[in-house]
Design a protein around this motif. Structure first.
Motif, PDB file in Angstrom:
ATOM      1  N   PHE A  46       8.228  11.469   1.103  1.00 30.24           N
ATOM      2  CA  PHE A  46       6.773  11.391   0.958  1.00 30.24           C
ATOM      3  C   PHE A  46       6.113  10.646   2.117  1.00 30.24           C
ATOM      4  CE2 PHE A  46       3.028   9.290  -1.065  1.00 30.24           C
ATOM      5  CZ  PHE A  46       2.371  10.406  -1.562  1.00 30.24           C
ATOM      6  N   ILE A  47       6.844   9.706   2.696  1.00 32.96           N
ATOM      7  CA  ILE A  47       6.273   8.833   3.731  1.00 32.96           C
ATOM      8  C   ILE A  47       7.004   9.088   5.029  1.00 32.96           C
ATOM      9  CG2 ILE A  47       5.883   6.433   4.429  1.00 32.96           C
ATOM     10  CD1 ILE A  47       6.155   5.927   1.223  1.00 32.96           C
ATOM     11  N   GLY A  48       6.276   9.563   6.033  1.00 27.88           N
ATOM     12  CA  GLY A  48       6.904   9.845   7.305  1.00 27.88           C
ATOM     13  C   GLY A  48       5.907  10.346   8.326  1.00 27.88           C
ATOM     14  N   MET A  49       6.411  10.870   9.396  1.00 25.93           N
ATOM     15  CA  MET A  49       5.665  11.408  10.539  1.00 25.93           C
ATOM     16  C   MET A  49       5.202  10.286  11.467  1.00 25.93           C
ATOM     17  SD  MET A  49       6.170  14.492   9.855  1.00 25.93           S
ATOM     18  CE  MET A  49       5.340  15.211  11.264  1.00 25.93           C
ATOM     19  N   ASP A  50       5.089  10.652  12.763  1.00 23.12           N
ATOM     20  CA  ASP A  50       4.756   9.648  13.763  1.00 23.12           C
ATOM     21  C   ASP A  50       3.249   9.540  13.961  1.00 23.12           C
ATOM     22  OD1 ASP A  50       3.964  11.794  15.334  1.00 23.12           O
ATOM     23  OD2 ASP A  50       5.842  11.866  16.455  1.00 23.12           O
ATOM     24  N   ALA A  51       2.848   8.717  14.923  1.00 27.29           N
ATOM     25  CA  ALA A  51       1.428   8.415  15.105  1.00 27.29           C
ATOM     26  C   ALA A  51       0.619   9.620  15.539  1.00 27.29           C
ATOM     27  CB  ALA A  51       1.281   7.286  16.129  1.00 27.29           C
ATOM     28  N   ALA A  52       1.274  10.627  16.105  1.00 25.31           N
ATOM     29  CA  ALA A  52       0.545  11.802  16.569  1.00 25.31           C
ATOM     30  C   ALA A  52       0.165  12.734  15.428  1.00 25.31           C
ATOM     31  CB  ALA A  52       1.387  12.561  17.596  1.00 25.31           C
ATOM     32  N   ALA A  53       0.742  12.518  14.246  1.00 25.10           N
ATOM     33  CA  ALA A  53       0.485  13.387  13.107  1.00 25.10           C
ATOM     34  C   ALA A  53      -0.773  12.931  12.365  1.00 25.10           C
ATOM     35  CB  ALA A  53       1.690  13.359  12.167  1.00 25.10           C
ATOM     36  N   PRO A  54      -1.366  13.823  11.560  1.00 25.01           N
ATOM     37  CA  PRO A  54      -2.519  13.414  10.741  1.00 25.01           C
ATOM     38  C   PRO A  54      -2.119  12.298   9.768  1.00 25.01           C
ATOM     39  CG  PRO A  54      -2.235  15.795  10.737  1.00 25.01           C
ATOM     40  CD  PRO A  54      -1.016  15.219  11.371  1.00 25.01           C
ATOM     41  N   PRO A  55      -3.104  11.568   9.222  1.00 27.74           N
ATOM     42  CA  PRO A  55      -2.785  10.479   8.270  1.00 27.74           C
ATOM     43  C   PRO A  55      -2.364  11.057   6.924  1.00 27.74           C
ATOM     44  CG  PRO A  55      -5.157  10.722   8.493  1.00 27.74           C
ATOM     45  CD  PRO A  55      -4.538  11.646   9.503  1.00 27.74           C
ATOM     46  N   VAL A  56      -1.174  11.622   6.893  1.00 29.41           N
ATOM     47  CA  VAL A  56      -0.714  12.385   5.726  1.00 29.41           C
ATOM     48  C   VAL A  56      -0.599  11.493   4.492  1.00 29.41           C
ATOM     49  CG1 VAL A  56       1.142  13.822   4.821  1.00 29.41           C
ATOM     50  CG2 VAL A  56       0.503  13.979   7.228  1.00 29.41           C
ATOM     51  N   VAL A  57      -0.003  10.328   4.638  1.00 33.68           N
ATOM     52  CA  VAL A  57       0.273   9.470   3.482  1.00 33.68           C
ATOM     53  C   VAL A  57      -1.017   9.058   2.804  1.00 33.68           C
ATOM     54  CG1 VAL A  57       1.283   7.283   2.735  1.00 33.68           C
ATOM     55  CG2 VAL A  57       2.469   8.691   4.430  1.00 33.68           C
ATOM     56  N   ASP A  58      -2.004   8.635   3.568  1.00 31.00           N
ATOM     57  CA  ASP A  58      -3.278   8.241   2.965  1.00 31.00           C
ATOM     58  C   ASP A  58      -3.942   9.421   2.270  1.00 31.00           C
ATOM     59  OD1 ASP A  58      -3.675   5.397   3.482  1.00 31.00           O
ATOM     60  OD2 ASP A  58      -3.652   5.944   5.595  1.00 31.00           O
ATOM     61  N   GLY A  59      -3.840  10.606   2.869  1.00 23.91           N
ATOM     62  CA  GLY A  59      -4.409  11.783   2.226  1.00 23.91           C
ATOM     63  C   GLY A  59      -3.742  12.083   0.895  1.00 23.91           C
ATOM     64  N   TYR A  60      -2.421  11.995   0.860  1.00 24.88           N
ATOM     65  CA  TYR A  60      -1.695  12.213  -0.390  1.00 24.88           C
ATOM     66  C   TYR A  60      -2.085  11.166  -1.428  1.00 24.88           C
ATOM     67  CZ  TYR A  60       1.664  15.638   1.541  1.00 24.88           C
ATOM     68  OH  TYR A  60       2.273  16.759   2.066  1.00 24.88           O
ATOM     69  N   LEU A  61      -2.161   9.909  -1.010  1.00 29.72           N
ATOM     70  CA  LEU A  61      -2.495   8.848  -1.962  1.00 29.72           C
ATOM     71  C   LEU A  61      -3.921   9.004  -2.475  1.00 29.72           C
ATOM     72  CD1 LEU A  61      -0.685   5.824  -0.283  1.00 29.72           C
ATOM     73  CD2 LEU A  61      -0.017   7.065  -2.347  1.00 29.72           C
ATOM     74  N   ASP A  62      -4.831   9.448  -1.625  1.00 25.25           N
ATOM     75  CA  ASP A  62      -6.187   9.749  -2.094  1.00 25.25           C
ATOM     76  C   ASP A  62      -6.143  10.826  -3.178  1.00 25.25           C
ATOM     77  OD1 ASP A  62      -7.216   7.932  -0.278  1.00 25.25           O
ATOM     78  OD2 ASP A  62      -7.860   9.461   1.164  1.00 25.25           O
ATOM     79  N   GLN A  63      -5.324  11.851  -2.963  1.00 20.66           N
ATOM     80  CA  GLN A  63      -5.208  12.945  -3.932  1.00 20.66           C
ATOM     81  C   GLN A  63      -4.632  12.446  -5.254  1.00 20.66           C
ATOM     82  OE1 GLN A  63      -2.997  16.291  -2.371  1.00 20.66           O
ATOM     83  NE2 GLN A  63      -3.072  17.448  -4.280  1.00 20.66           N
TER      84      GLN A  63
END
Length: 304
Positions: A184-201
Protein backbone atom coordinates in the motif's frame (compact mmCIF):
# COMPACT_ATOMS: atom_id res chain seq x y z
CA UNK A 1 20.41 0.81 12.05
CA UNK A 2 20.38 -2.69 13.53
CA UNK A 3 17.03 -4.48 13.86
CA UNK A 4 17.02 -7.81 15.73
CA UNK A 5 13.92 -9.27 14.04
CA UNK A 6 12.14 -8.56 10.78
CA UNK A 7 8.94 -10.24 9.53
CA UNK A 8 7.83 -9.64 5.94
CA UNK A 9 4.23 -10.61 5.24
CA UNK A 10 4.41 -10.33 1.47
CA UNK A 11 6.83 -12.35 -0.64
CA UNK A 12 6.32 -14.51 -3.72
CA UNK A 13 8.43 -17.55 -4.59
CA UNK A 14 8.51 -20.14 -7.34
CA UNK A 15 10.34 -23.34 -8.18
CA UNK A 16 9.90 -22.66 -11.90
CA UNK A 17 11.26 -20.11 -14.32
CA UNK A 18 8.87 -17.88 -16.24
CA UNK A 19 8.82 -20.40 -19.12
CA UNK A 20 7.86 -23.13 -16.62
CA UNK A 21 11.27 -24.77 -16.65
CA UNK A 22 11.68 -26.50 -13.27
CA UNK A 23 14.34 -25.05 -10.97
CA UNK A 24 14.47 -28.00 -8.63
CA UNK A 25 14.36 -27.58 -4.88
CA UNK A 26 14.79 -23.90 -3.91
CA UNK A 27 14.84 -24.23 -0.10
CA UNK A 28 18.60 -23.81 0.31
CA UNK A 29 18.74 -20.79 -1.98
CA UNK A 30 15.78 -19.27 -0.18
CA UNK A 31 17.28 -19.77 3.27
CA UNK A 32 20.58 -18.35 2.00
CA UNK A 33 18.76 -15.03 1.45
CA UNK A 34 17.54 -15.08 5.05
CA UNK A 35 20.99 -15.98 6.35
CA UNK A 36 22.59 -13.10 4.43
CA UNK A 37 20.10 -10.48 5.66
CA UNK A 38 22.01 -9.56 8.81
CA UNK A 39 18.98 -10.07 11.05
CA UNK A 40 16.48 -12.69 12.17
CA UNK A 41 14.51 -12.44 8.92
CA UNK A 42 11.25 -14.35 8.56
CA UNK A 43 9.02 -14.44 5.48
CA UNK A 44 5.41 -15.19 4.65
CA UNK A 45 5.38 -16.95 1.26
CA UNK A 46 2.86 -17.29 -1.52
CA UNK A 47 3.27 -18.95 -4.90
CA UNK A 48 4.64 -16.74 -7.67
CA UNK A 49 4.40 -17.12 -11.44
CA UNK A 50 4.01 -19.37 -13.26
CA UNK A 51 1.89 -20.94 -10.51
CA UNK A 52 -0.91 -18.32 -10.76
CA UNK A 53 -1.09 -18.93 -14.52
CA UNK A 54 -1.48 -22.65 -13.89
CA UNK A 55 -4.14 -21.93 -11.25
CA UNK A 56 -6.08 -19.89 -13.82
CA UNK A 57 -5.84 -22.61 -16.45
CA UNK A 58 -7.01 -25.59 -14.38
CA UNK A 59 -8.97 -25.99 -11.17
CA UNK A 60 -6.75 -28.90 -10.26
CA UNK A 61 -3.72 -26.63 -9.88
CA UNK A 62 -5.05 -24.71 -6.85
CA UNK A 63 -3.91 -27.43 -4.48
CA UNK A 64 -0.44 -28.09 -6.01
CA UNK A 65 0.39 -24.37 -5.97
CA UNK A 66 -0.33 -24.17 -2.27
CA UNK A 67 1.26 -27.56 -1.57
CA UNK A 68 4.48 -26.14 -3.02
CA UNK A 69 4.40 -23.39 -0.37
CA UNK A 70 3.57 -25.88 2.36
CA UNK A 71 6.57 -28.02 1.43
CA UNK A 72 8.87 -25.03 1.95
CA UNK A 73 7.42 -23.83 5.24
CA UNK A 74 7.39 -27.30 6.77
CA UNK A 75 11.16 -27.50 6.23
CA UNK A 76 11.88 -24.11 7.80
CA UNK A 77 9.55 -23.77 10.80
CA UNK A 78 9.77 -20.41 12.51
CA UNK A 79 11.48 -18.87 9.50
CA UNK A 80 8.98 -19.37 6.67
CA UNK A 81 5.18 -19.16 6.90
CA UNK A 82 2.48 -19.96 4.39
CA UNK A 83 -0.12 -17.74 2.73
CA UNK A 84 -3.00 -19.51 1.01
CA UNK A 85 -3.82 -18.29 -2.50
CA UNK A 86 -7.27 -19.17 -3.88
CA UNK A 87 -8.83 -18.79 -7.28
CA UNK A 88 -12.45 -17.73 -6.67
CA UNK A 89 -13.38 -18.92 -10.18
CA UNK A 90 -12.64 -22.43 -8.90
CA UNK A 91 -14.44 -22.03 -5.61
CA UNK A 92 -14.88 -25.68 -4.63
CA UNK A 93 -11.21 -26.49 -5.18
CA UNK A 94 -10.20 -23.31 -3.36
CA UNK A 95 -12.35 -24.09 -0.31
CA UNK A 96 -11.08 -27.68 -0.18
CA UNK A 97 -7.45 -26.53 -0.27
CA UNK A 98 -8.21 -23.73 2.17
CA UNK A 99 -9.37 -26.32 4.69
CA UNK A 100 -6.07 -28.16 4.36
CA UNK A 101 -4.07 -24.94 4.60
CA UNK A 102 -5.57 -23.83 7.89
CA UNK A 103 -6.64 -27.06 9.55
CA UNK A 104 -3.61 -29.21 8.71
CA UNK A 105 -0.74 -27.14 7.31
CA UNK A 106 -0.75 -24.18 9.73
CA UNK A 107 -0.90 -21.37 7.16
CA UNK A 108 -1.17 -17.88 8.64
CA UNK A 109 -3.10 -15.78 6.10
CA UNK A 110 -5.02 -15.71 2.83
CA UNK A 111 -3.43 -13.86 -0.04
CA UNK A 112 -2.35 -12.29 -2.03
CA UNK A 113 -5.80 -11.73 -3.48
CA UNK A 114 -4.61 -10.56 -6.90
CA UNK A 115 -8.02 -9.72 -8.30
CA UNK A 116 -6.82 -7.91 -11.42
CA UNK A 117 -4.72 -10.88 -12.60
CA UNK A 118 -7.29 -13.59 -11.83
CA UNK A 119 -10.10 -11.35 -13.16
CA UNK A 120 -12.52 -11.31 -10.23
CA UNK A 121 -14.02 -8.68 -7.96
CA UNK A 122 -13.51 -8.69 -4.22
CA UNK A 123 -17.13 -7.60 -3.84
CA UNK A 124 -18.52 -10.82 -5.32
CA UNK A 125 -20.36 -13.86 -4.04
CA UNK A 126 -17.39 -16.23 -4.38
CA UNK A 127 -14.99 -13.93 -2.53
CA UNK A 128 -17.61 -13.28 0.17
CA UNK A 129 -17.74 -17.06 0.72
CA UNK A 130 -13.95 -17.25 1.00
CA UNK A 131 -13.84 -14.23 3.31
CA UNK A 132 -16.46 -15.72 5.62
CA UNK A 133 -14.14 -18.73 5.96
CA UNK A 134 -11.30 -16.30 6.69
CA UNK A 135 -13.32 -15.01 9.64
CA UNK A 136 -13.93 -18.57 10.86
CA UNK A 137 -10.21 -19.35 10.74
CA UNK A 138 -9.37 -15.97 12.34
CA UNK A 139 -6.65 -15.14 9.84
CA UNK A 140 -6.17 -11.96 7.80
CA UNK A 141 -6.80 -11.55 4.08
CA UNK A 142 -4.14 -9.75 2.02
CA UNK A 143 -5.67 -7.75 -0.85
CA UNK A 144 -3.80 -6.30 -3.82
CA UNK A 145 -3.92 -2.49 -4.00
CA UNK A 146 -1.84 -0.94 -6.79
CA UNK A 147 1.26 0.68 -5.30
CA UNK A 148 1.49 3.26 -8.06
CA UNK A 149 -2.18 3.90 -8.84
CA UNK A 150 -0.78 5.05 -12.18
CA UNK A 151 -3.48 3.74 -14.48
CA UNK A 152 -5.69 0.79 -15.42
CA UNK A 153 -4.98 -2.65 -13.97
CA UNK A 154 -6.95 -5.46 -15.50
CA UNK A 155 -10.66 -4.80 -15.08
CA UNK A 156 -10.00 -1.71 -12.93
CA UNK A 157 -9.96 1.31 -15.22
CA UNK A 158 -8.99 3.62 -12.35
CA UNK A 159 -6.35 1.26 -10.93
CA UNK A 160 -5.85 1.21 -7.20
CA UNK A 161 -8.65 3.66 -6.49
CA UNK A 162 -11.07 1.24 -8.12
CA UNK A 163 -9.52 -1.68 -6.23
CA UNK A 164 -10.05 0.15 -2.95
CA UNK A 165 -13.66 0.94 -3.82
CA UNK A 166 -14.23 -2.73 -4.70
CA UNK A 167 -12.71 -3.76 -1.37
CA UNK A 168 -14.98 -1.35 0.51
CA UNK A 169 -17.96 -3.27 -0.88
CA UNK A 170 -16.56 -6.54 0.47
CA UNK A 171 -15.82 -4.96 3.86
CA UNK A 172 -19.45 -3.88 4.16
CA UNK A 173 -20.58 -7.46 3.44
CA UNK A 174 -17.98 -9.12 5.72
CA UNK A 175 -17.15 -6.47 8.32
CA UNK A 176 -15.57 -8.87 10.81
CA UNK A 177 -12.66 -9.89 8.58
CA UNK A 178 -9.15 -8.50 8.96
CA UNK A 179 -7.79 -6.95 5.76
CA UNK A 180 -4.18 -6.29 4.78
CA UNK A 181 -3.72 -3.62 2.11
CA UNK A 182 -0.94 -5.19 0.07
CA UNK A 183 2.10 -3.05 -0.91
CA UNK A 184 0.00 0.00 0.00
CA UNK A 185 2.88 2.36 0.77
CA UNK A 186 5.56 2.91 -1.82
CA UNK A 187 6.82 4.75 -4.90
CA UNK A 188 9.53 7.38 -5.07
CA UNK A 189 9.36 11.17 -5.00
CA UNK A 190 8.73 11.41 -8.73
CA UNK A 191 5.41 9.57 -8.38
CA UNK A 192 2.06 11.20 -7.51
CA UNK A 193 1.17 11.40 -3.78
CA UNK A 194 -0.49 7.99 -3.95
CA UNK A 195 -0.59 7.20 -0.23
CA UNK A 196 -2.30 10.45 0.74
CA UNK A 197 -4.82 9.97 -2.05
CA UNK A 198 -5.63 6.46 -0.85
CA UNK A 199 -5.94 7.62 2.75
CA UNK A 200 -8.25 10.44 1.68
CA UNK A 201 -10.42 7.83 -0.06
CA UNK A 202 -10.46 5.56 3.01
CA UNK A 203 -11.26 8.41 5.39
CA UNK A 204 -14.02 9.72 3.11
CA UNK A 205 -15.68 6.28 3.20
CA UNK A 206 -15.08 5.15 6.78
CA UNK A 207 -14.37 8.42 8.59
CA UNK A 208 -10.96 7.16 9.74
CA UNK A 209 -8.52 4.31 9.16
CA UNK A 210 -10.55 1.20 10.08
CA UNK A 211 -9.53 -0.94 13.04
CA UNK A 212 -9.59 -4.06 10.85
CA UNK A 213 -7.19 -2.68 8.21
CA UNK A 214 -3.42 -3.12 8.14
CA UNK A 215 -1.19 -1.35 5.61
CA UNK A 216 1.97 -2.82 4.11
CA UNK A 217 5.06 -0.73 3.48
CA UNK A 218 6.68 -1.90 0.26
CA UNK A 219 9.24 0.85 -0.44
CA UNK A 220 10.78 2.11 2.77
CA UNK A 221 12.46 5.01 0.97
CA UNK A 222 9.11 6.35 -0.23
CA UNK A 223 7.85 9.77 0.88
CA UNK A 224 4.58 7.96 1.48
CA UNK A 225 6.11 6.43 4.61
CA UNK A 226 6.03 9.80 6.38
CA UNK A 227 2.37 10.26 5.42
CA UNK A 228 1.58 6.78 6.69
CA UNK A 229 3.26 7.45 10.03
CA UNK A 230 1.26 10.64 10.40
CA UNK A 231 -2.13 9.29 9.33
CA UNK A 232 -2.22 5.55 10.13
CA UNK A 233 -1.90 4.15 13.66
CA UNK A 234 1.59 2.68 13.96
CA UNK A 235 0.02 -0.56 15.22
CA UNK A 236 -1.51 -1.00 11.75
CA UNK A 237 1.74 -0.65 9.76
CA UNK A 238 3.63 -3.78 8.68
CA UNK A 239 6.43 -4.79 6.32
CA UNK A 240 5.28 -6.18 2.98
CA UNK A 241 7.94 -5.67 0.33
CA UNK A 242 6.70 -7.92 -2.49
CA UNK A 243 10.14 -9.56 -2.62
CA UNK A 244 10.24 -12.19 -5.38
CA UNK A 245 12.43 -14.99 -6.69
CA UNK A 246 12.12 -14.06 -10.38
CA UNK A 247 15.90 -13.66 -10.77
CA UNK A 248 18.03 -16.69 -9.97
CA UNK A 249 18.71 -18.84 -8.16
CA UNK A 250 20.80 -17.60 -6.51
CA UNK A 251 18.12 -15.07 -5.63
CA UNK A 252 18.47 -11.32 -5.24
CA UNK A 253 19.11 -10.07 -1.70
CA UNK A 254 16.25 -9.22 0.59
CA UNK A 255 15.49 -5.50 0.57
CA UNK A 256 15.24 -5.16 -3.21
CA UNK A 257 12.48 -2.87 -4.40
CA UNK A 258 10.03 -4.75 -6.63
CA UNK A 259 10.84 -4.50 -10.31
CA UNK A 260 14.62 -4.14 -10.07
CA UNK A 261 16.57 -6.94 -11.71
CA UNK A 262 19.95 -6.50 -10.03
CA UNK A 263 21.17 -5.32 -6.65
CA UNK A 264 23.14 -2.54 -8.34
CA UNK A 265 19.87 -1.11 -9.70
CA UNK A 266 18.32 -0.70 -6.26
CA UNK A 267 18.20 2.96 -5.15
CA UNK A 268 19.97 1.99 -1.90
CA UNK A 269 22.01 -1.01 -0.75
CA UNK A 270 19.30 -3.64 -0.11
CA UNK A 271 19.60 -4.31 3.61
CA UNK A 272 17.20 -4.44 6.53
CA UNK A 273 19.30 -1.88 8.39
CA UNK A 274 18.83 0.62 5.56
CA UNK A 275 15.08 0.00 5.50
CA UNK A 276 14.94 0.64 9.24
CA UNK A 277 16.98 3.82 8.79
CA UNK A 278 14.39 5.11 6.31
CA UNK A 279 11.70 4.56 8.94
CA UNK A 280 13.74 6.55 11.44
CA UNK A 281 14.27 9.37 8.94
CA UNK A 282 10.50 9.49 8.34
CA UNK A 283 9.86 10.08 12.03
CA UNK A 284 9.48 6.58 13.48
CA UNK A 285 10.73 5.99 17.02
CA UNK A 286 12.80 2.95 17.96
CA UNK A 287 9.62 1.38 19.39
CA UNK A 288 7.74 2.18 16.18
CA UNK A 289 10.48 0.53 14.13
CA UNK A 290 10.40 -2.63 16.23
CA UNK A 291 6.62 -2.78 15.88
CA UNK A 292 6.63 -2.25 12.11
CA UNK A 293 9.56 -4.62 11.62
CA UNK A 294 8.08 -7.52 13.55
CA UNK A 295 5.64 -7.02 16.42
CA UNK A 296 2.56 -5.75 14.58
CA UNK A 297 2.45 -8.53 12.03
CA UNK A 298 3.46 -11.19 14.57
CA UNK A 299 0.48 -10.19 16.72
CA UNK A 300 -1.86 -10.21 13.72
CA UNK A 301 -0.67 -13.68 12.68
CA UNK A 302 -0.54 -14.91 16.30
CA UNK A 303 3.15 -15.82 16.06
CA UNK A 304 5.52 -16.01 19.05
Amino acid sequence: MAVPRWLDGHTHVSNMDADRTPRGDIIEDLLAVLDASGTDLRLVLSADFPWPSLMMERAGMVRPANEFINDLVQRAPGRLYGAFTPNPHFLDESLETMELAFEEWGFVMVGEMVQYIFDYMMNSAAVVTITERVVEYDVPMQVHISTSNAGPQGQFEDGGSGQLADLFGLVERVPDAKYILAHFIGMDAAAPPVVDGYLDQIEAHFGRFPDNFWAEIRDFNSPGVRSALERIPVSRLIAGTDWVTRVGPPFLPYGMIFGHGAAQQNPYPPTVSNMAEFLKDAGATHRDIADIAYNNLARLLKLP
